[in-house]
Structure formats: C-alpha cells, structure tokens
Design a protein around this motif. Structure first.
Motif, mmCIF file in Angstrom:
data_model
loop_
_atom_site.group_PDB
_atom_site.id
_atom_site.type_symbol
_atom_site.label_atom_id
_atom_site.label_comp_id
_atom_site.label_asym_id
_atom_site.label_seq_id
_atom_site.Cartn_x
_atom_site.Cartn_y
_atom_site.Cartn_z
ATOM 1 N N GLN A 1 -9.585 91.450 -32.649
ATOM 2 C CA GLN A 1 -10.695 90.556 -32.975
ATOM 3 C C GLN A 1 -11.376 90.055 -31.715
ATOM 4 O OE1 GLN A 1 -10.540 87.958 -36.588
ATOM 5 N NE2 GLN A 1 -8.332 88.075 -36.143
ATOM 6 N N GLY A 2 -10.570 89.771 -30.698
ATOM 7 C CA GLY A 2 -11.137 89.269 -29.434
ATOM 8 C C GLY A 2 -12.154 90.237 -28.857
ATOM 9 N N ALA A 3 -11.773 91.512 -28.775
ATOM 10 C CA ALA A 3 -12.673 92.512 -28.183
ATOM 11 C C ALA A 3 -13.844 92.805 -29.117
ATOM 12 C CB ALA A 3 -11.906 93.803 -27.886
ATOM 13 N N ALA A 4 -13.551 92.902 -30.430
ATOM 14 C CA ALA A 4 -14.599 93.257 -31.395
ATOM 15 C C ALA A 4 -15.669 92.176 -31.453
ATOM 16 C CB ALA A 4 -13.973 93.485 -32.771
ATOM 17 N N ARG A 5 -15.246 90.920 -31.525
ATOM 18 C CA ARG A 5 -16.228 89.825 -31.597
ATOM 19 C C ARG A 5 -17.036 89.727 -30.301
ATOM 20 N NH1 ARG A 5 -15.326 87.446 -36.355
ATOM 21 N NH2 ARG A 5 -13.176 87.238 -37.111
ATOM 22 N N MET A 6 -16.371 90.004 -29.190
ATOM 23 C CA MET A 6 -17.069 90.002 -27.897
ATOM 24 C C MET A 6 -18.165 91.067 -27.896
ATOM 25 S SD MET A 6 -15.444 90.596 -24.103
ATOM 26 C CE MET A 6 -13.900 89.859 -24.530
ATOM 27 N N MET A 7 -17.823 92.243 -28.443
ATOM 28 C CA MET A 7 -18.793 93.334 -28.508
ATOM 29 C C MET A 7 -19.995 92.944 -29.380
ATOM 30 S SD MET A 7 -19.875 96.345 -27.802
ATOM 31 C CE MET A 7 -18.570 97.324 -27.096
ATOM 32 N N LEU A 8 -19.705 92.429 -30.563
ATOM 33 C CA LEU A 8 -20.802 92.064 -31.473
ATOM 34 C C LEU A 8 -21.706 91.010 -30.823
ATOM 35 C CD1 LEU A 8 -18.742 91.870 -34.816
ATOM 36 C CD2 LEU A 8 -20.388 93.648 -34.160
ATOM 37 N N GLU A 9 -21.052 90.079 -30.123
ATOM 38 C CA GLU A 9 -21.816 89.017 -29.474
ATOM 39 C C GLU A 9 -22.663 89.580 -28.331
ATOM 40 O OE1 GLU A 9 -19.405 85.524 -28.498
ATOM 41 O OE2 GLU A 9 -20.773 85.198 -26.794
ATOM 42 N N GLN A 10 -22.028 90.399 -27.482
ATOM 43 C CA GLN A 10 -22.758 90.921 -26.321
ATOM 44 C C GLN A 10 -23.888 91.857 -26.736
ATOM 45 O OE1 GLN A 10 -19.919 92.572 -23.549
ATOM 46 N NE2 GLN A 10 -18.992 90.585 -23.124
ATOM 47 N N MET A 11 -23.690 92.594 -27.826
ATOM 48 C CA MET A 11 -24.728 93.523 -28.272
ATOM 49 C C MET A 11 -25.709 92.858 -29.243
ATOM 50 S SD MET A 11 -24.210 96.207 -26.588
ATOM 51 C CE MET A 11 -25.158 97.514 -27.352
ATOM 52 N N GLY A 12 -25.350 91.671 -29.693
ATOM 53 C CA GLY A 12 -26.200 91.000 -30.667
ATOM 54 C C GLY A 12 -26.265 91.753 -31.981
ATOM 55 N N THR A 13 -25.158 92.327 -32.364
ATOM 56 C CA THR A 13 -25.136 93.136 -33.588
ATOM 57 C C THR A 13 -24.249 92.487 -34.648
ATOM 58 O OG1 THR A 13 -23.384 94.420 -32.555
ATOM 59 C CG2 THR A 13 -25.593 95.398 -32.556
ATOM 60 N N ALA A 14 -24.399 92.960 -35.856
ATOM 61 C CA ALA A 14 -23.531 92.559 -36.965
ATOM 62 C C ALA A 14 -22.818 93.808 -37.459
ATOM 63 C CB ALA A 14 -24.380 91.975 -38.086
ATOM 64 N N PRO A 15 -21.655 93.667 -38.135
ATOM 65 C CA PRO A 15 -20.941 94.848 -38.633
ATOM 66 C C PRO A 15 -21.839 95.772 -39.446
ATOM 67 C CG PRO A 15 -19.554 92.913 -38.842
ATOM 68 C CD PRO A 15 -20.902 92.421 -38.358
ATOM 69 N N SER A 16 -22.799 95.216 -40.132
ATOM 70 C CA SER A 16 -23.656 96.055 -40.971
ATOM 71 C C SER A 16 -24.589 96.954 -40.155
ATOM 72 C CB SER A 16 -24.482 95.170 -41.913
ATOM 73 O OG SER A 16 -25.246 94.254 -41.132
#
Lengths: 351, 388, 130
Positions: A211-226
C-alpha cells in the motif's frame, strides 16, 4: 522513453498439487487450498535451478526480439535461490545469451522483489545513458522448509525484462519504492530454508509496504486505480493480492490476467514479474498497467507502465515467438511428494 | 619381415578375485606363458603389456616396469612397454610384439594384458570405462559405455531386421561356450528368458547383453617362426596383423551401426594373409555387448549387413555351426578384464589351433581370427592365425 | 570435470559454438580446428549452431556413474543438428517412451553436473522435443 523492449518467461513443467503436500503433513487440504487460493505449484526438473530458469527466460525474450548483444550493457538477476552464494548467476546468463564480456553484472537479493529492483537499476542505467539495454531477471526455485506453510506455495519460475529506450513495447512512465527494515521473513547465511513471522508477515509486512508504494505511485502520478487497465500485485498466495487490490480500489477484472499464483505458486523473485508478463501477453497498445512488487525485509517497488504500438508491430517484436505464461502453465506434469522431494533435493543422499 | 609364431600362452581364471592383486594376476599369466614356451626369463628381449586404466582402477601408472619387475626380470633390464587403446589394449600389445619380432628388432617377446577392475566400486569403473569414448563430448553429458552401444543397437534395429530374441541368442550361445571353458567367469548356460528378463541397463540392452566387470590377465610369447620349433612342437603362425582407427566419438561415425575400423582392419588382415572369408574356421570377436558381436560378424565380411542376427539364431555361429564365433565364451561369458581381453582372444585361437580347447574344441580348425575393439570402434585390431 | 577444463568450453557448451569449413562446407560440432576432408587446405571459421535437430539414435540410461545417477532413467541421444553436425546429448522428457528416432528436438539450457555439494556447477545444452 525508457521501457520494456522485450520480455520472456520460463516455468518448469512439473507441478505438485497442494492436496499431495497436505497429505504428507496431515493437514486439511481443503482448508489450505481455500486459505491460500492456490491449487498447485511448479517445481524444477532435476537439472534446473535459478540460473537455468533465468537463461531460458532471457532466451525466450530474445526469441521475441533479437536484441543486438553488444547493446546489452548490464544484467541483474534477482533471486533468493542463486545456485552459488558467491559467483554471479548474472554472469552465467550473460554467457548463455552471448552478451559477455562488455557488460556489467550482479546478483540481487531482496526477498521477492529483487527482480523489480533489478528493473529499476536498469531503468537508471538506460535513462542516464550508461547502457543501451539492461536485462532484469527475477528467478527462483523457491525454498520452503518441509512441513512449513511456505512449502505449499514456494514455486519455480522466472521472468526476464529487457529494459531500453529503443522502441519499447511498453513505456515505464514512473517507478517509486517504499522500504523499511522489517524482519517479516528471512534466511540466515548457510541456512537451507527461510523462516518467517507467521501472521506478522501480513499487516506490518505485505500490506503496509504494497500500500505504501502503490499509494505513493497514485499520488505522484496523480492517477486513480480506474486510470489503469490492469494491475499486478506481488502474489505470495491468491488472497493477499486480491485483498490489497480491494483496499486500494482496484477491481477483480484489473488483476485477473496477472494473477497466476493459483496454478503456479509463489515464484518469489519471479512472482510480480511473471504476473506482469502474463498481463503483457494479453495487453493491447495503449493499455496502462499498474505493478507493485513486495519483498520481505521489507519493501515494495511500484511501476506505472503504458503498452505501446510496438507490442503488435511484427517489424520489431513478435509476441508469439516465445511461449506465453498461459502456454507455460498448460500441459503440466504432476508429481507426488516423493518425486517432489527428490527434485527439490529434500532427500538426504549419500554423496 | 620375418614370419612370426606364438610359442606359448597363459591365462588366469577370469572372475571377481577379491584375494588376488594386479601383480598376482599378471605374474600368474606370465609364468604360465613362459612355462608353456619352455623359456628361461633371460631369453626374453621385450614385453608389451596391454592395460587400459590401472591409473583409475588401482591408482598405479608405470606398469610396464612394474610388471617386468614382479615377473623377476628387473635384473635383466628388459624393454617393457605399456600399450593402451582402451579395450583394444591387449590386441595392440600383441601386434606390437609381432611387429617387433617380424622386424628383427627382437627375438623373443612377451605380449601380455591385465586389468584389475574390482578394487573400485561399480560407479567408478563405469566412469573409468567411459574414458574409452570421448570424455569431453560423450562422457561429460552422461554417456555410459552400455549407453553408447545401446545407441548402436537402436540404430541397427531401426534399419535392419534384428529381433530382440536374435540379440539375446548371442549371449545364450556365448554362455554355452563359456560353460565349456574352465577359465570363464560364467560357467553356467543360460536361456533366452534369462537374457530377456534381465535388468534393463540402457535400452534396448539388458544386463545379460553386457560383458561383466572382470579381473584377469593373459600372456603369450611370440618368436620368429624359423626358430619356433625349438620351443614348442605346435607353434601357431601369425598369418596377419592389422590395426585401424576411427573417430573417437560415436556421433562422428560415417555409419553408426558399422565399425569402419573393423572393416578396414579386417580387409587389411585378409589381404596380408592372402585369405578369403571362407578360409576362416572360427573367430573370436569383441562382444563387449551382444550388438557388438552382430556388427563384428558383418563388418569382418562374413555376411551382409543385417544378416548376423538371423545367422546367430540359426546356429551358424554356434560351436557346431559353420563359423563358430567366440568359442571361449567371448567377453560376455568368459569375462572382460579390459586390457587382457585382446590377449585372451589370442590364447583361445592358439588353443583351438593346437587342439587343446577341451570341451569346446572344434574339429579340424586350421585358421582362426581375432577381432579386438577399443571404445565404440575407434581402435580395432584383427589377427589371423594358422597351424604350421 | 575440472574447473579449467569445463570453463574452456563454456561457449561451446552453452551456445553450441562450433566450427565450419568454408572450403567444403561441412559444419562441426563438437568443434574441430582441422577439417577431416580438406585438412591443411581447409578454412575453418566459427559457427554458432541454431540448436535444432533430430534424433538419430538414442538409449535410456538406467545405470549411470555417480555424477548422473540422480537423473536415471534419462535419455541419451545422438542429435543431428540442422546444419548437419552430430552431437551426443541428453534429451529431457518425462516419459522416455515418447522418444523416437527422427524426433525433432531443440536445445535448452540445463545443469550438466555438479562437483559434489561444494564444487562448481557445470551448465550446458540438453534437448527437449521441439
């Protein structure tokens, strides 16, 4: 952009069903299979090890795309089961794919994420212009002590990702990592089998780091899982990746192609990468793929990947020239526990 | 070139001799041959000793000198030479002795052969024997000797009408002969069922298709024919000596089922002796495996390729057949102490021609032949002998 | 096999690097530095074999030396490579009954042997059904 220019997978043909292992230890097979979501796992032939698997995976990648061997400037092989404690598997792979001697090489170990760490290293080398192509391999003939819970899943397989910036079949948009010092699983020098913290490997280990890495990625890329077509999470069993996908907001459909653990088991350093390979096997140009590996000890590497037109461009890449993960999982040879024990060197023999 | 004769022969019992050493065996055979030739040690000019692998079997090299020494000839300072060509070591040692006498360089020469194989376990002996093939490209990938001959058998059976029963008949016949040879390792007759039901070693070859691991030694004495009668009433003349080589590895052969070295050595021997195939009364061939006897009969020209199996089945090669093959029991039943085998074949030919072959004696045998193979056919020695 | 002896042939064992006589056109694996047909008139150059071929003959080894005894029964074969050279190698199959003369095979990378528990591991080429 730096990306994956070709990839290849190798899985030995041998399988053991979890019922067979449960029978030996007096466990309830239905409980075990239900709890893990794994039905069977792969094991190596008598003459296969992490090095032979790495070579076959790399050669399969080269069947899909004939990379100029002089362009290969680095090979990193991640594994928990390098055939030697001291002597690089990566050099053997280099010789076997005729990439030696003008290249750098090293073996990596970071539990199940050493292969994705190798991908990041290659990205850095390619991105900085130090090498034209780097080979990152995750390979294992995974160890699990007889009778230990790990024995139900520890499997054999490997995957090679060739990282470069010459017409990638998939661009790697971004990578980031989340690392702490967490003893959830370890193997001391000279010990044959790893030990683990039981349920401690869950929340403080796998879930915190993925979760730590995944949430960091979503935040840094400004993306959502969808925003992603597919997602792959490290798969020590089928339950953990499904649960973490749900926690992060990814759907069952997104993780389906990359969830190979039910029929393969946990190939440790190969696991996340084989999941990615299985996804690349079916992906279309433009598909966006989210990957998060996990290695005990502990850390996770996340990747944001976009498949390019080249994946279908016969002039540069021929996906069908090497077996897909699905093809490698087909036509297994089932063995009983005695044969499995012999293949895994678990029988004491006089030498 | 002088004509050469065999004036004495000696052979130990072949078997698994826990209580006899390499030295014991050779001295026994050597003394028997010298006694048979009515010689004194000081009359011997030189010795040639066939030995494949004392280095692996007993960790001993330099056996030419060792054997001369323990034969009591150190004080004579005779020339003693080890000859090595794997399983053809004995045949080549004999040929060296014949050449030395024929050339006039020596008068009385002992040719011996010895192998002490049972001081090591089967795994090591299997590995040592694999050294007769190409260690780098055959042995290193898991080729065993039975495996290589099994590949010959499979190739042969794929191309020619040889049945498994016909192959087994080679062993049955050779055990029948061995049961009539007091020195033979196996003294029992066997049936087709024994062979067909024995353990598979390397498909299609079973245990009873294979020659055994054996301890043993043999020696013969050769001399110029013109002086041979001084030593014996029954000198046996060496009508031809021939040797040929071929590729070390089976995979490089022109034809896997034909030993070209046997063809070449056979042709040279017939030419040298001025004889035809029909002149030969009996043959000792190198049946390290049953398939090897089938190939040998054909490659020496006694029948066409593909016919030896049927001929064997019909009794053509039996003791009472038209061309008795391996009257000694061959390597299969008499045993196969590798370096000694080529010399034992000479002993058998001499005994048959002298009429001293006991229960396996052929009627009126005038001319006999021996064929000794090294490896899978990389070296072949062929000799022809006749009564004088 | 000793370390230097194995090491020396790594390119040959891993990648079937053989030779080719440019004068008569023959291909050699295992490699030869002298063409048996042309001898001193030959011109030998390197050639990397593709690693595909057919089984010329084979056997199933059931009794092996210590180094290979873990593998029994295993298939030993003479493989004719597409380029014409013949070599001896193991063919990896689960059931030796599957193997036949004329069977198409392709090269794979496997362990050839190990020098005990602590010695070097030798890798090289075996074949599987193509």
């Amino acid at each position: 952009m730096v990306g994956i220019i070709t990839y290849g997978t190798y899985i030995p043909r041998y399988r053991i069903k979890l019922e067979e292992i449960a029978k030996v230890w007096g466990d309830n097979a239905a409980d075990i299979i239900g709890g893990l979501g794994v039905k069977e796992k792969s094991l190596p032939d008598m003459d296969e090890d992490s090095a032979t698997i790495a070579v076959e995976a790399a050669r399969n990648a080269l069947l899909r795309r004939d990379i100029d061997r002089n362009a290969i400037g680095a090979i990193y092989v991640g594994s928990e089961s390098h055939p030697y404690a001291v002597k690089p598997t990566a050099a053997t792979v280099g010789a076997a794919i005729m990439a030696t001697p003008v290249m750098t090489a090293a073996d990596y170990e970071f539990a199940c994420k050493a292969g994705t760490a190798a991908m990041q290293t290659c990205m850095g080398l390619v991105g900085s212009g130090m090498v034209k192509c780097g080979v990152a391999i995750g390979t294992d003939v995974a160890q699990g002590a007889p009778g230990d819970a790990l024995e139900y899943t520890a499997a054999a397989g490997g995957c090679a990702m060739f990282i470069g910036d010459d017409n990638p079949i998939a661009d790697i948009n971004h990578t980031c990592s989340f690392t702490t010092d967490t003893p959830d699983f370890w193997r001391r020098e000279g010990q044959a089998y790893p030990r683990h913290g039981g349920r401690f490997t869950g929340d403080p280990g796998y879930f915190k780091h993925v979760q730590g890495a995944a949430r960091m990625m979503l935040e840094q890329m400004g993306t959502a899982p969808s925003d992603y077509d597919y997602a792959i999470f490290h798969q020590p069993n089928a339950k953990f990746p499904q649960r973490v996908a749900g926690m992060l907001g990814f759907t069952k459909e997104q993780i389906a192609p990359g969830l190979v653990v039910p029929r393969l088991g946990n190939t440790y350093s190969g696991a996340s990468m084989i999941g990615l390979a299985a996804t690349l096997d079916v992906a279309k140009p433009g598909d966006r793929i989210f990957v998060t590996s996990f290695g005990s000890g502990a850390g996770s590497d996340a990747f944001d990947i976009t498949v390019t037109d080249r994946i279908l461009d016969d002039a540069v890449f021929s996906r069908g020239a090497a077996p897909s993960v699905e093809e490698l999982l087909a036509d297994p040879i089932y063995v009983d526990y005695a044969r499995y024990a012999k293949h895994k060197g678990k029988i004491m023999v006089q030498k | 070139m002088r004509d050469v004769a065999v004036i004495g022969v000696g052979c130990t019992d072949f078997g698994e001799w826990w209580d006899r050493s390499f030295r014991d065996l050779f001295v026994e055979a050597g003394v028997m041959a010298i006694e048979d030739a009515n010689l004194a040690g000081e009359q011997i000019d030189a010795m040639y000793v066939g030995n494949m692998s004392a280095g692996r079997f007993i960790d001993q090299e330099h056996i030419g000198a060792l054997i001369a020494d323990y034969s009591g000839l150190a004080t004579e300072n005779i020339a003693s030479t080890r000859v090595e060509a794997a399983c053809a070591s004995g045949g080549l040692a004999f040929r060296e002795a014949v050449v030395a006498v024929a050339s006039g360089m020596a008068n009385i020469v002992v040719a011996g052969g010895v192998e002490k194989m049972t001081d090591v376990d089967t795994s090591l002996s299997t590995d040592a024997l694999a050294g007769a093939a190409d260690r780098e490209w055959e042995g290193s990938v898991g080729a065993t000797f039975p495996g290589l001959y099994a590949m010959i058998a499979n190739d042969y059976m794929h191309r020619y009408p040889l049945t498994r029963e016909q192959l087994a008949q080679v062993a049955v016949k050779n055990h029948y002969n061995g049961a009539r040879n007091p020195i033979a390792q196996f003294q029992k007759e066997i049936t087709l069922d024994t062979v067909m039901n024995s353990t598979m070693v390397a498909d299609p070859l079973r245990l009873f298709d294979c020659s055994p691991i054996t301890d043993g030694a043999a020696a013969v004495v050769v001399a110029p024919l013109e002086t041979a009668k001084k030593f014996t009433d029954t000198p046996i003349r060496v009508l031809a000596t021939a040797q040929a080589s071929d590729t070390i590895a089976l995979h490089d052969r022109r034809d896997i089922s034909t030993l070209d070295a046997t063809v070449a050595a056979g042709n040279r021997a017939f030419k040298m002796a001025g004889l035809e195939r029909r002149d030969i009364d009996f043959v000792e061939v190198h049946d390290c495996f049953t398939i090897a006897e089938i190939c040998a009969i054909e490659d020496l020209g006694f029948c066409k390729k593909g016919e030896a199996g049927r001929l064997t089945e019909e009794g053509y090669t039996a003791l009472d057949g038209d061309l008795p093959v391996n009257t000694s029991g061959g390597l299969k039943a008499c045993g196969h102490p590798v370096g000694a085998t080529g010399i034992k074949q000479v002993c058998e030919a001499v005994l048959q021609l002298r009429g001293e072959a006991g229960g396996r004696q052929l009627d009126g045998a005038e001319i006999g032949m021996t064929q000794n193979v090294g490896g899978t056919g990389a070296t072949v020695a062929v000799h022809i002998f006749g009564r004088t | 096999m000793s370390v230097p002896r194995f090491w020396r042939k790594i390119p040959q064992r891993y990648n079937l690097e053989g030779t080719h006589c440019e004068v008569c056109g023959r291909y050699f694996f295992p490699p030869r530095n002298l063409c048996p047909d042309c001898r001193r008139d030959g011109r030998i150059v390197g050639h990397t074999f593709e690693g595909v071929g057919t089984i010329v003959t084979y056997s199933v080894i059931r009794t092996a030396s210590d180094q290979f005894s873990d593998l029994t029964p295993y298939v030993l074969a003479i493989v004719e490579l597409k380029e014409g050279a013949r070599m001896t190698a193991q063919v990896v199959v689960e059931n030796p009954e599957e193997v036949f003369i004329g069977m198409p095979v392709k090269a794979v990378f496997r362990r050839l042997g190990t020098d005990g528990e602590s010695g070097v591991i030798s890798y090289g080429t075996k074949f599987v059904p193509a």
